[in-house]
Design a protein around this motif. Structure first.
Motif, PDB file in Angstrom:
ATOM      1  N   ILE A 162       0.830  -1.206   0.000  1.00 44.26           N
ATOM      2  CA  ILE A 162       0.000   0.000   0.000  1.00 44.26           C
ATOM      3  C   ILE A 162       0.865   1.258   0.000  1.00 44.26           C
ATOM      4  CG2 ILE A 162      -1.854   1.232   1.230  1.00 44.26           C
ATOM      5  CD1 ILE A 162      -2.796  -1.553   0.893  1.00 44.26           C
ATOM      6  N   GLY A 163       0.568   2.200  -0.911  1.00 38.90           N
ATOM      7  CA  GLY A 163       1.164   3.529  -0.801  1.00 38.90           C
ATOM      8  C   GLY A 163       2.075   3.912  -1.932  1.00 38.90           C
ATOM      9  N   ASP A 164       3.286   4.370  -1.558  1.00 39.88           N
ATOM     10  CA  ASP A 164       4.214   4.948  -2.527  1.00 39.88           C
ATOM     11  C   ASP A 164       5.008   3.848  -3.237  1.00 39.88           C
ATOM     12  OD1 ASP A 164       5.976   6.454  -3.957  1.00 39.88           O
ATOM     13  OD2 ASP A 164       6.653   7.690  -2.288  1.00 39.88           O
ATOM     14  N   ILE A 165       4.337   3.171  -4.148  1.00 39.75           N
ATOM     15  CA  ILE A 165       4.957   2.043  -4.858  1.00 39.75           C
ATOM     16  C   ILE A 165       6.051   2.563  -5.802  1.00 39.75           C
ATOM     17  CG2 ILE A 165       4.494   0.074  -6.393  1.00 39.75           C
ATOM     18  CD1 ILE A 165       2.974  -0.028  -3.670  1.00 39.75           C
ATOM     19  N   LEU A 166       5.796   3.722  -6.391  1.00 43.73           N
ATOM     20  CA  LEU A 166       6.703   4.301  -7.390  1.00 43.73           C
ATOM     21  C   LEU A 166       8.126   4.484  -6.864  1.00 43.73           C
ATOM     22  CD1 LEU A 166       7.002   5.716 -10.177  1.00 43.73           C
ATOM     23  CD2 LEU A 166       6.248   7.820  -9.071  1.00 43.73           C
ATOM     24  N   HIS A 167       8.245   4.970  -5.624  1.00 39.82           N
ATOM     25  CA  HIS A 167       9.580   5.286  -5.097  1.00 39.82           C
ATOM     26  C   HIS A 167      10.109   4.232  -4.138  1.00 39.82           C
ATOM     27  CE1 HIS A 167       7.742   9.285  -6.049  1.00 39.82           C
ATOM     28  NE2 HIS A 167       8.903   9.398  -6.658  1.00 39.82           N
ATOM     29  N   THR A 186      -1.510  -7.529  -4.539  1.00 37.87           N
ATOM     30  CA  THR A 186      -2.261  -6.376  -5.025  1.00 37.87           C
ATOM     31  C   THR A 186      -1.544  -5.131  -4.545  1.00 37.87           C
ATOM     32  OG1 THR A 186      -4.407  -7.471  -5.094  1.00 37.87           O
ATOM     33  CG2 THR A 186      -4.434  -5.083  -4.806  1.00 37.87           C
ATOM     34  N   VAL A 187      -1.306  -4.183  -5.433  1.00 42.19           N
ATOM     35  CA  VAL A 187      -0.752  -2.906  -4.992  1.00 42.19           C
ATOM     36  C   VAL A 187      -1.885  -1.879  -4.993  1.00 42.19           C
ATOM     37  CG1 VAL A 187       1.601  -3.374  -5.777  1.00 42.19           C
ATOM     38  CG2 VAL A 187       0.042  -2.217  -7.304  1.00 42.19           C
ATOM     39  N   ALA A 188      -1.867  -1.020  -3.964  1.00 40.32           N
ATOM     40  CA  ALA A 188      -2.932  -0.016  -3.838  1.00 40.32           C
ATOM     41  C   ALA A 188      -2.329   1.324  -3.453  1.00 40.32           C
ATOM     42  CB  ALA A 188      -3.935  -0.453  -2.774  1.00 40.32           C
ATOM     43  N   GLY A 189      -2.886   2.381  -4.025  1.00 41.76           N
ATOM     44  CA  GLY A 189      -2.402   3.726  -3.715  1.00 41.76           C
ATOM     45  C   GLY A 189      -2.953   4.688  -4.743  1.00 41.76           C
ATOM     46  N   PRO A 190      -2.538   5.953  -4.688  1.00 43.60           N
ATOM     47  CA  PRO A 190      -3.005   6.912  -5.689  1.00 43.60           C
ATOM     48  C   PRO A 190      -2.406   6.586  -7.064  1.00 43.60           C
ATOM     49  CG  PRO A 190      -1.744   7.994  -3.922  1.00 43.60           C
ATOM     50  CD  PRO A 190      -1.664   6.529  -3.679  1.00 43.60           C
ATOM     51  N   PRO A 195       3.189   2.751 -10.843  1.00 45.22           N
ATOM     52  CA  PRO A 195       3.508   2.599 -12.277  1.00 45.22           C
ATOM     53  C   PRO A 195       2.572   1.566 -12.915  1.00 45.22           C
ATOM     54  CG  PRO A 195       5.462   2.291 -10.867  1.00 45.22           C
ATOM     55  CD  PRO A 195       4.273   2.298  -9.976  1.00 45.22           C
ATOM     56  N   VAL A 196       1.899   1.954 -14.008  1.00 44.27           N
ATOM     57  CA  VAL A 196       0.893   1.061 -14.598  1.00 44.27           C
ATOM     58  C   VAL A 196       1.502  -0.192 -15.221  1.00 44.27           C
ATOM     59  CG1 VAL A 196      -0.997   2.655 -15.028  1.00 44.27           C
ATOM     60  CG2 VAL A 196       0.874   2.538 -16.657  1.00 44.27           C
ATOM     61  N   HIS A 197       2.798  -0.125 -15.598  1.00 43.95           N
ATOM     62  CA  HIS A 197       3.404  -1.283 -16.262  1.00 43.95           C
ATOM     63  C   HIS A 197       3.581  -2.474 -15.312  1.00 43.95           C
ATOM     64  CE1 HIS A 197       7.019   0.517 -14.422  1.00 43.95           C
ATOM     65  NE2 HIS A 197       7.393  -0.736 -14.317  1.00 43.95           N
ATOM     66  N   LEU A 198       3.425  -2.241 -13.999  1.00 44.53           N
ATOM     67  CA  LEU A 198       3.650  -3.321 -13.028  1.00 44.53           C
ATOM     68  C   LEU A 198       2.765  -4.528 -13.290  1.00 44.53           C
ATOM     69  CD1 LEU A 198       4.008  -1.594  -9.549  1.00 44.53           C
ATOM     70  CD2 LEU A 198       5.768  -2.736 -10.917  1.00 44.53           C
ATOM     71  N   GLN A 199       1.531  -4.236 -13.695  1.00 43.14           N
ATOM     72  CA  GLN A 199       0.574  -5.316 -13.906  1.00 43.14           C
ATOM     73  C   GLN A 199       1.095  -6.289 -14.966  1.00 43.14           C
ATOM     74  OE1 GLN A 199      -3.312  -3.729 -14.119  1.00 43.14           O
ATOM     75  NE2 GLN A 199      -4.181  -5.651 -13.419  1.00 43.14           N
ATOM     76  N   ALA A 200       1.531  -5.721 -16.102  1.00 42.16           N
ATOM     77  CA  ALA A 200       2.028  -6.583 -17.178  1.00 42.16           C
ATOM     78  C   ALA A 200       3.402  -7.146 -16.848  1.00 42.16           C
ATOM     79  CB  ALA A 200       2.086  -5.778 -18.471  1.00 42.16           C
ATOM     80  N   ALA A 201       4.271  -6.321 -16.251  1.00 46.12           N
ATOM     81  CA  ALA A 201       5.657  -6.748 -16.041  1.00 46.12           C
ATOM     82  C   ALA A 201       5.779  -7.774 -14.927  1.00 46.12           C
ATOM     83  CB  ALA A 201       6.528  -5.536 -15.728  1.00 46.12           C
ATOM     84  N   LEU A 202       5.035  -7.586 -13.857  1.00 51.59           N
ATOM     85  CA  LEU A 202       5.228  -8.464 -12.697  1.00 51.59           C
ATOM     86  C   LEU A 202       3.998  -9.287 -12.336  1.00 51.59           C
ATOM     87  CD1 LEU A 202       7.348  -6.142 -10.356  1.00 51.59           C
ATOM     88  CD2 LEU A 202       8.122  -8.088 -11.688  1.00 51.59           C
ATOM     89  N   GLY A 203       2.909  -9.065 -13.044  1.00 47.58           N
ATOM     90  CA  GLY A 203       1.711  -9.859 -12.778  1.00 47.58           C
ATOM     91  C   GLY A 203       1.061  -9.543 -11.439  1.00 47.58           C
ATOM     92  N   THR A 207      -5.046  -1.626  -7.673  1.00 44.19           N
ATOM     93  CA  THR A 207      -6.307  -0.949  -7.368  1.00 44.19           C
ATOM     94  C   THR A 207      -5.984   0.420  -6.777  1.00 44.19           C
ATOM     95  OG1 THR A 207      -8.339  -0.958  -6.059  1.00 44.19           O
ATOM     96  CG2 THR A 207      -6.495  -2.129  -5.112  1.00 44.19           C
ATOM     97  N   TYR A 208      -6.892   1.358  -6.996  1.00 45.60           N
ATOM     98  CA  TYR A 208      -6.705   2.689  -6.416  1.00 45.60           C
ATOM     99  C   TYR A 208      -7.623   2.855  -5.208  1.00 45.60           C
ATOM    100  CZ  TYR A 208      -4.573   2.993 -10.987  1.00 45.60           C
ATOM    101  OH  TYR A 208      -3.792   2.723 -12.094  1.00 45.60           O
ATOM    102  N   ASN A 209      -8.227   1.742  -4.813  1.00 44.40           N
ATOM    103  CA  ASN A 209      -9.192   1.765  -3.728  1.00 44.40           C
ATOM    104  C   ASN A 209      -8.633   1.007  -2.519  1.00 44.40           C
ATOM    105  OD1 ASN A 209     -11.370   0.875  -2.041  1.00 44.40           O
ATOM    106  ND2 ASN A 209     -12.784   1.435  -3.680  1.00 44.40           N
ATOM    107  N   LEU A 210      -8.336   1.741  -1.463  1.00 40.25           N
ATOM    108  CA  LEU A 210      -7.695   1.135  -0.289  1.00 40.25           C
ATOM    109  C   LEU A 210      -8.554   0.034   0.329  1.00 40.25           C
ATOM    110  CD1 LEU A 210      -5.400   1.203   1.896  1.00 40.25           C
ATOM    111  CD2 LEU A 210      -6.847   2.812   3.146  1.00 40.25           C
ATOM    112  N   ALA A 211      -9.842   0.339   0.526  1.00 38.65           N
ATOM    113  CA  ALA A 211     -10.730  -0.626   1.205  1.00 38.65           C
ATOM    114  C   ALA A 211     -10.784  -1.950   0.431  1.00 38.65           C
ATOM    115  CB  ALA A 211     -12.130  -0.033   1.348  1.00 38.65           C
ATOM    116  N   GLU A 212     -10.797  -1.846  -0.896  1.00 41.01           N
ATOM    117  CA  GLU A 212     -10.848  -3.056  -1.727  1.00 41.01           C
ATOM    118  C   GLU A 212      -9.606  -3.934  -1.497  1.00 41.01           C
ATOM    119  OE1 GLU A 212     -11.756  -2.162  -5.916  1.00 41.01           O
ATOM    120  OE2 GLU A 212     -10.358  -3.774  -6.413  1.00 41.01           O
ATOM    121  N   ALA A 213      -8.441  -3.289  -1.456  1.00 39.84           N
ATOM    122  CA  ALA A 213      -7.190  -4.036  -1.241  1.00 39.84           C
ATOM    123  C   ALA A 213      -7.180  -4.672   0.153  1.00 39.84           C
ATOM    124  CB  ALA A 213      -5.990  -3.102  -1.403  1.00 39.84           C
TER     125      ALA A 213
END
Ligand code: ASP
Length: 308
Positions: A162-167, A186-190, A195-203, A207-213
């Protein structure tokens, strides 16, 4: 058994068997650390330098303690109080240190790839203690050890980052490790911090919804907002961030189940994590710190034991 690698530069380069070997060796060292005499002679006559070009509390102390518990000779280098501040290059600094007969280098640097560069130019074994926004392999290993201790196995475990996945180098190392060991992520945060490529690159799922994660996961590893790595604002304010993505008692009470909370530290209390959650019954944050020493002992011990 031996590791497949001479250096520990990142989880990306490890085989699942390497990860299992480090985790099972760490379990043995954890048992040693419960004894009245916590020191073993395993790395006697091995000299290790801790080369820290970036601030650290936990990682640095944890490595130093791990080295001392293994009876290694330990030297500490802090860039701000060294000749690096006078303009000496990284390679010159390290070659000078190595001429004092140093066997291993534990290195933290703000530049991604700095330990990989060193590994190509010097004969000593290198352990990456965090390089820029790339990897922090021993943190991911201690996180995995703590999850395995709590849940028995990583296979099929549902982990939310959860959170600052980018950095976050902790997030990237965790993603590599958990994928190799068969966990679901599942990664969640704003959107600006994922980075959107994570889904394809790392599977991994995004989600951008904290409660869902949180509703989905068994364990949430909550990451620090790395303000020092943001040249421009990526969300409107820390207060806004806390309102949308901060984990509070109320958020946890709203879930239909109990989850485990982790954080690599340092915590921004009141931003990504509220105090009553960080210090609450579901948090294993201090166990992570405790496990860090055993995991680093295991990594150092296995790297030192390799025949070349
Ligand atoms: N201590 C961890 C690191 O060095 C996490 C953090 O700083 O947020 O990457």
């Amino acid at each position: 058994m031996k590791l497949s690698t001479k250096h520990l530069l990142g989880i990306k380069d490890l085989l699942p068997e390497d990860i299992s070997l480090i985790l099972s060796t760490a379990a043995q060292f954890k048992e040693v650390l419960q004894r009245p005499v916590k020191k073993v002679p395993s790395l006697r006559d091995v000299t290790i330098v801790n080369l820290f070009y970036e601030n650290s509390t936990r990682t640095r102390m944890s490595f130093e303690l791990a080295e001392k518990r293994l009876s290694a000779d330990v030297m500490n280098f802090t860039a701000s109080s060294s000749s690096a501040a006078k303009g000496e290059t990284l390679l010159d600094t390290v070659n000078n240190i190595l001429s004092m007969k140093v066997d291993m280098v534990v290195m933290r640097h703000s530049a991604s790839g700095a330990p990989h560069f060193l590994a190509q130019h010097i004969p000593a074994a290198i352990v990456n203690a965090g390089d820029g926004i790339n990897e922090h392999p021993t943190q991911a290993l201690l996180d995995a050890f703590s999850m395995q201790e709590k849940f028995g196995s990583l296979k099929g475990l549902k982990v939310a980052l959860i959170g600052d996945i980018l950095h976050s180098r902790v997030a990237l190392s965790n993603m590599y490790l958990l994928k190799k060991m068969g966990a679901e992520i599942t990664v969640a945060g704003p959107p600006t911090l994922i980075p959107v490529h994570l889904q394809a690159a790392l599977g991994v799922n995004i989600t951008y919804n904290l409660a869902e994660a949180l509703q989905w996961c068994d364990v949430a590893n909550v990451l620090r907002i790395q303000l020092e790595r943001q040249n421009q604002p990526l969300f409107s304010s820390l207060r806004e961030y806390n309102l949308a993505y901060g984990i509070t008692r109320k958020v946890l009470d709203g879930l239909k189940k109990e989850i485990v909370i982790m954080h690599p530290g340092p915590i921004n209390r009141g931003v990504e994590l509220d105090s009553d959650v960080a210090d609450g019954p579901h948090s294993i944050i201090l166990q992570q710190v405790e496990n860090g020493v055993a995991v680093r002992m295991a990594a150092l011990y296995l790297l030192a034991g390799r025949e070349n």
